[in-house]
Design a protein around this motif. Sequence first.
Motif, PDB file in Angstrom:
ATOM      1  N   LEU A 145       5.538  -1.429   4.719  1.00 39.38           N
ATOM      2  CA  LEU A 145       4.305  -1.654   5.915  1.00 39.38           C
ATOM      3  C   LEU A 145       2.981  -2.247   4.860  1.00 39.38           C
ATOM      4  O   LEU A 145       2.311  -1.645   5.007  1.00 39.38           O
ATOM      5  CB  LEU A 145       4.149  -0.585   6.331  1.00 39.38           C
ATOM      6  N   GLU A 146       3.635  -2.439   2.970  1.00 34.17           N
ATOM      7  CA  GLU A 146       2.678  -2.756   2.763  1.00 34.17           C
ATOM      8  C   GLU A 146       1.792  -4.049   3.422  1.00 34.17           C
ATOM      9  O   GLU A 146       2.068  -4.623   4.061  1.00 34.17           O
ATOM     10  CB  GLU A 146       3.061  -3.707   1.089  1.00 34.17           C
ATOM     11  N   ARG A 147       0.002  -3.308   2.850  1.00 35.48           N
ATOM     12  CA  ARG A 147      -1.167  -4.163   3.509  1.00 35.48           C
ATOM     13  C   ARG A 147      -1.673  -4.668   5.131  1.00 35.48           C
ATOM     14  O   ARG A 147      -2.252  -4.399   5.779  1.00 35.48           O
ATOM     15  CB  ARG A 147      -0.954  -5.643   3.438  1.00 35.48           C
ATOM     16  N   LEU A 148      -0.515  -3.359   5.652  1.00 30.38           N
ATOM     17  CA  LEU A 148      -0.920  -2.528   6.826  1.00 30.38           C
ATOM     18  C   LEU A 148      -1.907  -1.856   6.801  1.00 30.38           C
ATOM     19  O   LEU A 148      -1.288  -0.395   6.298  1.00 30.38           O
ATOM     20  CB  LEU A 148       0.649  -2.517   8.070  1.00 30.38           C
ATOM     21  N   VAL A 149      -2.402  -1.107   8.262  1.00 31.06           N
ATOM     22  CA  VAL A 149      -3.481  -0.198   7.931  1.00 31.06           C
ATOM     23  C   VAL A 149      -3.168   0.200   8.715  1.00 31.06           C
ATOM     24  O   VAL A 149      -4.024  -0.946  10.536  1.00 31.06           O
ATOM     25  CB  VAL A 149      -5.611  -0.281   7.731  1.00 31.06           C
ATOM     26  N   ILE A 150      -3.279   1.520   8.894  1.00 30.45           N
ATOM     27  CA  ILE A 150      -2.926   1.847  10.569  1.00 30.45           C
ATOM     28  C   ILE A 150      -4.030   2.585  11.116  1.00 30.45           C
ATOM     29  O   ILE A 150      -4.356   3.604  10.327  1.00 30.45           O
ATOM     30  CB  ILE A 150      -1.813   3.291  10.657  1.00 30.45           C
ATOM     31  N   ALA A 173       5.097   6.573   3.376  1.00 28.40           N
ATOM     32  CA  ALA A 173       5.447   6.987   2.721  1.00 28.40           C
ATOM     33  C   ALA A 173       6.281   4.587   2.838  1.00 28.40           C
ATOM     34  O   ALA A 173       7.210   4.592   1.375  1.00 28.40           O
ATOM     35  CB  ALA A 173       6.820   7.801   2.594  1.00 28.40           C
ATOM     36  N   ARG A 174       6.172   4.504   3.142  1.00 31.39           N
ATOM     37  CA  ARG A 174       6.664   3.227   3.992  1.00 31.39           C
ATOM     38  C   ARG A 174       5.546   1.890   3.152  1.00 31.39           C
ATOM     39  O   ARG A 174       5.587   0.592   3.456  1.00 31.39           O
ATOM     40  CB  ARG A 174       7.106   2.580   4.651  1.00 31.39           C
ATOM     41  N   GLY A 175       4.781   2.235   3.182  1.00 33.75           N
ATOM     42  CA  GLY A 175       3.475   1.209   1.832  1.00 33.75           C
ATOM     43  C   GLY A 175       2.480   0.917   2.888  1.00 33.75           C
ATOM     44  O   GLY A 175       0.484   0.802   2.920  1.00 33.75           O
ATOM     45  N   ALA A 176       2.115   1.723   3.969  1.00 32.89           N
ATOM     46  CA  ALA A 176       1.387   1.754   5.301  1.00 32.89           C
ATOM     47  C   ALA A 176      -0.269   2.575   4.667  1.00 32.89           C
ATOM     48  O   ALA A 176      -0.246   3.895   3.894  1.00 32.89           O
ATOM     49  CB  ALA A 176       1.380   2.349   6.511  1.00 32.89           C
ATOM     50  N   SER A 318      -2.851   3.091  -2.656  1.00 31.06           N
ATOM     51  CA  SER A 318      -4.285   3.115  -2.487  1.00 31.06           C
ATOM     52  C   SER A 318      -5.179   2.994  -2.610  1.00 31.06           C
ATOM     53  O   SER A 318      -5.922   3.803  -1.905  1.00 31.06           O
ATOM     54  CB  SER A 318      -4.040   4.988  -2.619  1.00 31.06           C
ATOM     55  N   HIS A 319      -5.453   2.146  -3.209  1.00 35.33           N
ATOM     56  CA  HIS A 319      -7.125   1.174  -2.822  1.00 35.33           C
ATOM     57  C   HIS A 319      -7.212   0.150  -3.609  1.00 35.33           C
ATOM     58  O   HIS A 319      -7.600  -0.284  -3.991  1.00 35.33           O
ATOM     59  CB  HIS A 319      -7.881   1.697  -4.609  1.00 35.33           C
TER      60      HIS A 319
END
Length: 404
Positions: A145-150, A173-176, A318-319
């Motif tokens: 889920l990297e580069r995904l913003v919920i 924990a999965r990158g979101a 995180s940033h």
Amino acid sequence: MSYAQPDAVPVVHAHAHVPAVTAVPDPVPAADRHAQGWTDALQRILAEPHCVRVHYQPIVDLQRGAVRGYEALARFPEAAGVGPRDWFDAAAQLGYAGALEAQVMQAALVTRPLLTRDRFIAVNVSPAALLSAEVQAVLAAEHSLERLVIEVVDQPDGADLDDVAAALTRLRARGALVAVDDAGAGARSLERVTALRPNFVKVDGSLITGIDADDTRLEIVRTLGQFAARLDAWIVAEGIETAEQLDVLVQLGVPLGQGYALGRPSAAMGELDRTIAQRMRTRTPNPAAAERLSGLMDRAPAVPVAGGPGAVTEAFASHPAADHVVVLTPNGHPCGVIDSPAHQRGTLPRAPLSLTGGVPIADAARRAMARPLATRFDPVAVIGEDDAYVGLVPIDRIVGALAR
């Protein structure tokens, strides 16, 4: 940000236009015709995924004048005259929220591979839909889920905040990453921010309207920025519609923003207009201070040297808007700086040129150009009188300041 365009109707009215294909047969009692018509329309939309499309509105780094991500906004092209928010309100009222929002999430995720390495995509999700089996299934099917913003929207749908926070922890924990919208719109918005601990706090557009002529709004946005910083979050100013509003936000030091002045939603992931980008780059928070190195500083994340490569990886995750991460000795002195591509290649952080904030920018430029070629264009670390890290200045910003 809400699902609606600024002029969309926020509730489902009995006279709202529903696509002709959902016309209700005469035998349905008059009192039930409206609900039945929306049910038919929603069932058709869910049965034909192509009926839901996604448009993208750029989210811009206001200090650098560059696109950092996009908000994915649902569109229903075959339902002319019906605003997106009408669809989502009807879905929530009739029990289809999870299914419809999962379909939008899927449409957005399909285009995630098109993102460049330093950009993200934000997708709106209501609290109840986030907890639904349909949305969870779509997210579970993704390898990462990297580069995904919920982006958790402000919708009082009865979902328990503790349950929502727990679900977001698992997705992180999965990158979101997580955003909370409509901050400053009411006391409840700050409660949501505190409970969900987002990476992005989206400032409600009502506070941005008139900020160039209202010191009270300006101070509220400044306070929200300070509040977000304590949570290690970035604020995003929504609803920027004029150049004057943009100027105020840039000078205030607001890191990210979106709105019609920066780019309208479109079917393609667009770029920032060069004229607008240049306008932002030439409006430093304090033009007088820009004569000194401290006036050009960025807020780059810092990690302790003892944290090793893992701490650097976590800092970039995180940033997402950060170009560099700074590594600090136990006494807080910068001993390394690295950008994301170099870190991904396994390159070690390089020792930066460290200068106090009071150094004139011309002197800083001369010192930087005297370094070996391999490190000549690395950012300059700004330190205080106690030798501790204060900020980071990219070389191109020093050159730009000298060129003005």
